[in-house]
Motif scaffolding. Structure first.
Motif, PDB file in Angstrom:
ATOM      1  N   MET A 148       0.847  -1.195   0.000  1.00  0.00           N
ATOM      2  CA  MET A 148       0.000   0.000   0.000  1.00  0.00           C
ATOM      3  C   MET A 148       0.877   1.237   0.000  1.00  0.00           C
ATOM      4  O   MET A 148       1.912   1.266   0.653  1.00  0.00           O
ATOM      5  CB  MET A 148      -0.856  -0.058   1.270  1.00  0.00           C
ATOM      6  N   ARG A 172      -4.936   9.921  -6.197  1.00  0.00           N
ATOM      7  CA  ARG A 172      -5.680   8.694  -5.897  1.00  0.00           C
ATOM      8  C   ARG A 172      -5.661   7.744  -7.079  1.00  0.00           C
ATOM      9  O   ARG A 172      -5.564   6.529  -6.919  1.00  0.00           O
ATOM     10  CB  ARG A 172      -7.116   9.039  -5.529  1.00  0.00           C
ATOM     11  N   LEU A 173      -5.756   8.314  -8.265  1.00  0.00           N
ATOM     12  CA  LEU A 173      -5.781   7.482  -9.468  1.00  0.00           C
ATOM     13  C   LEU A 173      -4.469   6.716  -9.618  1.00  0.00           C
ATOM     14  O   LEU A 173      -4.447   5.520  -9.888  1.00  0.00           O
ATOM     15  CB  LEU A 173      -6.018   8.368 -10.693  1.00  0.00           C
ATOM     16  N   SER A 193      -3.511   3.522  -7.398  1.00  0.00           N
ATOM     17  CA  SER A 193      -4.625   2.593  -7.339  1.00  0.00           C
ATOM     18  C   SER A 193      -4.391   1.537  -8.399  1.00  0.00           C
ATOM     19  O   SER A 193      -3.405   1.567  -9.126  1.00  0.00           O
ATOM     20  CB  SER A 193      -5.938   3.315  -7.621  1.00  0.00           C
ATOM     21  N   LYS A 194      -5.332   0.626  -8.490  1.00  0.00           N
ATOM     22  CA  LYS A 194      -5.276  -0.409  -9.512  1.00  0.00           C
ATOM     23  C   LYS A 194      -5.125   0.221 -10.895  1.00  0.00           C
ATOM     24  O   LYS A 194      -4.286  -0.201 -11.701  1.00  0.00           O
ATOM     25  CB  LYS A 194      -6.567  -1.216  -9.417  1.00  0.00           C
ATOM     26  N   THR A 195      -5.911   1.264 -11.152  1.00  0.00           N
ATOM     27  CA  THR A 195      -5.859   1.928 -12.454  1.00  0.00           C
ATOM     28  C   THR A 195      -4.474   2.510 -12.713  1.00  0.00           C
ATOM     29  O   THR A 195      -3.922   2.359 -13.801  1.00  0.00           O
ATOM     30  CB  THR A 195      -6.896   3.059 -12.520  1.00  0.00           C
ATOM     31  N   ARG A 199      -1.590   1.677 -11.413  1.00  0.00           N
ATOM     32  CA  ARG A 199      -0.596   0.628 -11.661  1.00  0.00           C
ATOM     33  C   ARG A 199      -0.740   0.085 -13.076  1.00  0.00           C
ATOM     34  O   ARG A 199       0.243  -0.151 -13.773  1.00  0.00           O
ATOM     35  CB  ARG A 199      -0.761  -0.500 -10.641  1.00  0.00           C
ATOM     36  N   MET A 253       1.841  -6.802  -7.670  1.00  0.00           N
ATOM     37  CA  MET A 253       0.484  -6.263  -7.483  1.00  0.00           C
ATOM     38  C   MET A 253      -0.235  -6.151  -8.825  1.00  0.00           C
ATOM     39  O   MET A 253      -1.426  -6.410  -8.935  1.00  0.00           O
ATOM     40  CB  MET A 253       0.534  -4.899  -6.784  1.00  0.00           C
ATOM     41  N   THR A 308      -8.248  -7.906  -8.500  1.00  0.00           N
ATOM     42  CA  THR A 308      -8.439  -6.753  -7.624  1.00  0.00           C
ATOM     43  C   THR A 308      -9.760  -6.096  -7.980  1.00  0.00           C
ATOM     44  O   THR A 308      -9.994  -5.749  -9.134  1.00  0.00           O
ATOM     45  CB  THR A 308      -7.298  -5.735  -7.785  1.00  0.00           C
ATOM     46  N   ASP A 309     -10.575  -5.929  -6.959  1.00  0.00           N
ATOM     47  CA  ASP A 309     -11.929  -5.476  -7.212  1.00  0.00           C
ATOM     48  C   ASP A 309     -12.067  -4.000  -6.851  1.00  0.00           C
ATOM     49  O   ASP A 309     -12.577  -3.655  -5.793  1.00  0.00           O
ATOM     50  CB  ASP A 309     -12.883  -6.334  -6.378  1.00  0.00           C
ATOM     51  N   SER A 310     -11.553  -3.110  -7.717  1.00  0.00           N
ATOM     52  CA  SER A 310     -11.772  -1.692  -7.439  1.00  0.00           C
ATOM     53  C   SER A 310     -11.979  -0.955  -8.753  1.00  0.00           C
ATOM     54  O   SER A 310     -11.442  -1.319  -9.781  1.00  0.00           O
ATOM     55  CB  SER A 310     -10.595  -1.091  -6.668  1.00  0.00           C
ATOM     56  N   THR A 357     -11.973   4.631  -6.647  1.00  0.00           N
ATOM     57  CA  THR A 357     -10.694   5.290  -6.429  1.00  0.00           C
ATOM     58  C   THR A 357     -10.894   6.772  -6.155  1.00  0.00           C
ATOM     59  O   THR A 357     -10.303   7.359  -5.264  1.00  0.00           O
ATOM     60  CB  THR A 357      -9.822   5.139  -7.686  1.00  0.00           C
ATOM     61  N   MET A 406     -12.862  -0.115  -1.907  1.00  0.00           N
ATOM     62  CA  MET A 406     -11.662   0.028  -2.718  1.00  0.00           C
ATOM     63  C   MET A 406     -10.415  -0.139  -1.840  1.00  0.00           C
ATOM     64  O   MET A 406      -9.446  -0.784  -2.223  1.00  0.00           O
ATOM     65  CB  MET A 406     -11.711   1.396  -3.398  1.00  0.00           C
ATOM     66  N   LYS A 407     -10.454   0.448  -0.619  1.00  0.00           N
ATOM     67  CA  LYS A 407      -9.301   0.331   0.273  1.00  0.00           C
ATOM     68  C   LYS A 407      -9.057  -1.119   0.653  1.00  0.00           C
ATOM     69  O   LYS A 407      -7.916  -1.584   0.683  1.00  0.00           O
ATOM     70  CB  LYS A 407      -9.528   1.184   1.529  1.00  0.00           C
ATOM     71  N   GLU A 421      -7.477  -2.901  -2.170  1.00  0.00           N
ATOM     72  CA  GLU A 421      -6.065  -2.535  -2.294  1.00  0.00           C
ATOM     73  C   GLU A 421      -5.215  -3.294  -1.277  1.00  0.00           C
ATOM     74  O   GLU A 421      -4.142  -3.789  -1.598  1.00  0.00           O
ATOM     75  CB  GLU A 421      -5.898  -1.030  -2.078  1.00  0.00           C
ATOM     76  N   TRP A 422      -5.707  -3.384  -0.052  1.00  0.00           N
ATOM     77  CA  TRP A 422      -4.946  -4.107   0.971  1.00  0.00           C
ATOM     78  C   TRP A 422      -4.837  -5.576   0.628  1.00  0.00           C
ATOM     79  O   TRP A 422      -3.793  -6.199   0.808  1.00  0.00           O
ATOM     80  CB  TRP A 422      -5.585  -3.930   2.364  1.00  0.00           C
ATOM     81  N   CYS A 479      -4.832  -6.872  -2.279  1.00  0.00           N
ATOM     82  CA  CYS A 479      -3.875  -6.953  -3.371  1.00  0.00           C
ATOM     83  C   CYS A 479      -2.456  -6.875  -2.834  1.00  0.00           C
ATOM     84  O   CYS A 479      -1.579  -7.651  -3.210  1.00  0.00           O
ATOM     85  CB  CYS A 479      -4.160  -5.810  -4.349  1.00  0.00           C
ATOM     86  N   TYR A 480      -2.256  -5.951  -1.908  1.00  0.00           N
ATOM     87  CA  TYR A 480      -0.931  -5.758  -1.317  1.00  0.00           C
ATOM     88  C   TYR A 480      -0.467  -7.025  -0.598  1.00  0.00           C
ATOM     89  O   TYR A 480       0.657  -7.495  -0.785  1.00  0.00           O
ATOM     90  CB  TYR A 480      -1.002  -4.577  -0.343  1.00  0.00           C
TER      91      TYR A 480
END
Lengths: 293, 331, 258
Positions: B1, B179-180, B183-185, B187, C103, C110-112, C117, C124-125, C128-129, C131-132
């Protein structure tokens, strides 16, 4: 009307082809674009203007002089600005060529000022009237010179690529840079040569077109874009492709301003670019690439 | 994170404090300085949006100023010609820019770097031509005049208030980008830039992300265009042509692929015209030289250069106590 | 070890212009096996990988995965179905840390969303965790637990290959395809790699690997398929393949390239 436009188109297209050849040689060795190519066309026009009006030199010397001097400028700028980047990610060089655009324009502004300058014609202006199918077609010597000189330079370039050691080395680099380098070809020298040739061709084009459009520091931009479109049309990196693309684009554009709209001529060019890129990205004479993993 | 270092937060807090105090310091009546401050806002948004595209996703878009023009003109037309409330006009302008951005996204998904660069710069020229030729809609070569100032509850906003509105929008845009990116996006975007084939093999819809980022980036540029339109009260195709080079210089010189890059770029390059006022004829050349110099000596931009330098100093300091420990990258 | 077929290639042909890189190959990979694909240089092994992972669309033939036709799917869709891969010429996200690389491997799981975001939602948090932690776990699994923050570009060669495996595993695949995983590794490194591959198989993931190192392949595989000039010339358990005259012939002429 149609045939008249066609001749104008071919003459315009020959200019595009000349500049497009520059893109092609650079792309074939470096797999890179050169966004400042159009500005060397502008620089050539200005140098030609000075040689012609201020020094009153004959046309032959004006052409060779402009070609050589512009090449020299390119040589210097390439040495300082481009060469250190050949072994880095290509985006850096691409962005640098964008910056180069403004540098060359600034040089021109400092020397010749930012006003539009008239370039007096170096050739006889009397149009020749040729009867054709009941019509009379006016062909200016300007048109003929443009087509003639462009054709001659293209022939010279083809011969250069086929017959000289440097030319053959250039083809080798374009096919396989690594292998060519292992065979003892000095890649850097070859790249420098391609830039110089590109600048020289653009400069001659500039001198040819100067009298038609007048000369100003900002004239390179749209010419560059059009020549690039021509190069893409014919097949980016292919020498015959660039010639074909140039002439085709010239004709297409003239016909567009004749039948559709003059104001949107440049938009038309852009649409042609889009069509080619999306429909046949390898161009008319280019080869499709296979992604290797 | 992702964790942002404490020192970074301090820097951000100081910058926001300075930004908040700046208009008071220059004086609420000093329109000249206020205009410059507002220009930092829209240039900041522009540079950040272009950075998403070039810096993070690796898509060489050269026509970004066109989206600013589209946003600005859309706002002007919606607000003045059609008489819509400014909030609706802004939303409309952003949506229109977003949609136009998707078209470039289409190009991104098909074309390699160099052809994309051509297409986008051609796109910008086409937009300019349309603006000049469609006089009934855009005012043509004379420009679009008389864009009204923002009016809230009957109060007409001057530049002093407008600056705070613009600053708030800018901060929100940067928060959004932050934030973008982490995030997954974000990355996925960086994966697309680094190694597109591997990205696809990791399950990333490469074209989908290019598409999305183009849209987002264009929408943000359109938003910047709205601020610009309100601030200037006047739009012309010419102004956007000039913006192209400024914007490119800001993004490139500031540093691509980091969030501080656009900020540094905006502040440095945005201030340059004021410092070189007596040499304004040389400005474009200076931009050109700067782009080349940065590409030659600091490919990661001024911010990246400073960070690397700081990293080297830190490593040298730590070398004695902690051998082998690389300087933190700040990520 | 069941007899269930996980991946099935039927009559797959891949043609580039006049060249048939893969020629009518049939192949079945059973669940829970370590299956090796070998053959001399230019036999079409990597092309076959690329066909399965969706980078190339085969000229003809079909690829079935878990009973579903995946022939026409795009690479990212194939990954989503549960096929992960590594690359022969390493394709890491060089400017990112080892952890970030892994990651990204977890991307499809990953479901976000972008909206999540934007508003930093709780969901979303959590994603992310998750995934981490998954990425951390995978790095530990392959033995790169100490390299979390190292930039991918500054890892040594052998570790880069291992990182590719961790990245592929993070996508929670049913089958992992390794393209020459021990190229450029020394003996002890490839020994470790073999252990990792066993561990992967034991965790329930089927392994398909392309490899040049004969000793490695014969030691590790349950099943071996041999390609030559794009066509399948032999298939069976290592002992059978080793003594197959056609295989010996295909390799003998090219022995110097081994």
């Amino acid at each position: 009307m149609f045939v008249q436009a066609l001749i104008g188109g071919i003459s315009q297209g020959a200019i595009y082809a000349l500049i497009a050849l520059g893109y092609s040689v650079i792309y074939s060795t470096l797999k890179m674009g050169h966004f400042a190519q159009g500005d060397f066309y502008m620089l050539g026009a200005f140098i030609g203007l000075s040689l012609s009006t201020q020094l009153g030199l004959p046309a032959v010397i004006v052409f060779t002089g402009a070609g050589l001097l512009t090449s020299l400028v390119m040589l210097g700028l390439e040495r300082v600005a481009y060469r250190p980047m050949y072994n880095r990610p290509m985006n850096a060089l691409l962005i640098a060529t964008l910056g180069m655009q403004y540098v060359v324009q600034q040089i021109a502004k400092i020397i010749w000022g930012s006003d539009v300058k008239r370039f007096p014609s170096m050739f006889d202006n009397q149009a020749i009237h040729v009867p054709f199918m009941g019509d009379s077609i006016a062909i200016t010597p300007q048109n003929l010179w443009v087509i003639g000189i462009c054709a001659a330079l293209m022939m010279a370039l083809v011969l250069f690529m086929k017959k000289t050691k440097t030319g053959i080395a250039m083809s080798a680099v374009s096919m396989n840079r690594k292998a060519a380098s292992l065979m003892g070809v000095k890649i850097t020298t070859i790249i420098t040569a391609t830039y110089t040739i590109a600048a020289c061709l653009a400069a001659v084009a500039g001198v040819l077109m100067g009298p038609v459009y007048s000369v100003s520091f900002s004239m390179g931009g749209s010419m560059g874009t059009k020549a690039m479109t021509a190069a893409v049309m014919g097949g980016f990196g292919s020498i015959p492709g660039a010639m074909l693309g140039g002439v085709l684009l010239g004709i297409a554009e003239t016909l567009c301003s004749l039948y559709i709209s003059t104001a949107y001529k440049d938009v038309f060019t852009f649409i042609i670019l889009l069509i080619v890129l999306f429909w046949k990205p390898q161009g008319i004479l280019g080869q499709a690439k296979i992604t290797k993993v | 994170m992702h964790k942002t270092k404490k020192s970074t937060w301090v820097v951000i807090a100081v910058m926001i404090a300075v930004a908040l105090a700046a208009p008071v310091a220059v004086g609420p009546k000093n329109n000249y300085m206020l205009n410059i401050l507002i220009s930092y806002c829209y240039f900041g948004i522009l540079a950040a949006s272009l950075n998403l595209l070039i810096g993070y996703t690796g898509q060489m878009s050269l026509g970004h100023a066109a989206f600013m023009a589209i946003g600005g003109y859309a706002y002007a037309i919606l607000n003045k010609t059609m008489g819509l409330h400014f909030l609706i006009a802004i939303v409309g302008a952003v949506v229109i820019s977003f949609i136009c951005g998707l078209f470039i996204g289409l190009a991104c998904s098909k074309l390699s770097t160099i052809f994309l660069a051509m297409t986008t710069s051609g796109f910008a020229k086409a937009v300019t031509l349309i603006i000049i030729n469609e006089k009934w809609l855009t005012g043509g070569a004379n420009g679009f005049t008389g864009i009204p100032k923002l009016t809230v509850f009957g109060h007409k906003m001057g530049n002093f208030e407008l600056y705070y509105v613009a600053l708030a929008i800018t901060l929100l845009v940067f928060l959004f980008c932050y934030r973008l990116i982490y995030s997954k996006t974000g990355r996925a975007m960086q994966a697309v830039r680094n190694a597109p084939i591997a990205a696809a093999a990791m399950g990333i819809n490469v074209n989908g992300y290019k598409f999305l980022v183009c849209g987002i980036s264009a929408a943000l540029a359109g938003l910047a265009g709205c601020i610009y339109a309100v601030n200037m009260n006047y739009l012309s195709a010419d102004m956007f042509n000039k913006t192209s080079i400024t914007l490119l210089t800001m993004t490139v010189c500031g540093g691509m692929g980091s969030l501080f890059g656009p900020v540094v770029g905006t502040l440095v390059i945005g201030t340059l015209p004021e410092l070189l006022r007596t040499f304004s004829g040389y400005l474009d050349g200076v931009y050109g030289v700067m782009i080349i110099l940065v590409m030659l000596f600091m490919p990661e931009g001024i911010y990246g250069g400073i960070k690397n330098l700081a990293g080297k100093v830190m490593t040298r300091k730590n070398a004695a106590s902690q051998p082998g420990k690389e300087a933190q990258d700040g990520k | 070890m069941g007899n269930e077929i996980l991946l099935k290639a039927e009559n797959v042909t891949m043609r580039f212009g006049g060249l048939k890189a893969v020629d009518q190959v049939d192949m079945e990979i059973k669940k829970g096996e370590i299956h090796a694909l070998i053959g001399p240089n230019g036999a079409g092994k990597t092309t076959f990988f690329n066909v399965i992972s969706g980078i190339y669309m085969p000229t003809s033939g079909q690829v079935l995965f878990d009973g579903q036709d995946i022939t026409k799917l795009k690479p990212h869709q194939v990954t989503q179905k549960g096929i992960a891969r590594t690359f022969q010429n390493i394709q890491l996200f060089e400017s990112m840390s080892a952890l970030e690389n892994v990651m990204i491997g977890h991307h499809t799981r990953t479901d976000s969303t972008v909206l999540g975001t934007m508003f930093h939602t709780k969901k979303m948090k959590e994603a992310e965790w998750k995934c981490y932690h998954k990425a951390e776990e995978m790095l530990e699994f392959v033995g790169l637990g100490d390299e979390k923050e190292t930039l991918a570009s500054s890892l040594p060669y052998g570790k880069k290959r291992i990182l590719e495996i961790a990245r592929a595993l993070a996508s929670e695949p049913k089958i992992i395809m390794l393209d020459e995983p021990c190229a450029g590794m020394n003996a002890s490194e490839s020994n470790d790699l073999a252990q990792t591959i066993y561990k992967i198989r034991d965790s329930g993931i089927t392994v398909l690997l392309v490899e040049h190192d004969m000793k490695f392949v014969m030691g590790i595989s349950d099943m071996v398929t041999v390609l030559d000039h794009g066509g399948k010339i032999c298939e069976g358990v290592p002992d059978k393949v080793k003594h197959d005259p056609q295989v010996i012939e295909a390799y003998l002429g090219k022995e110097d390239e081994e």
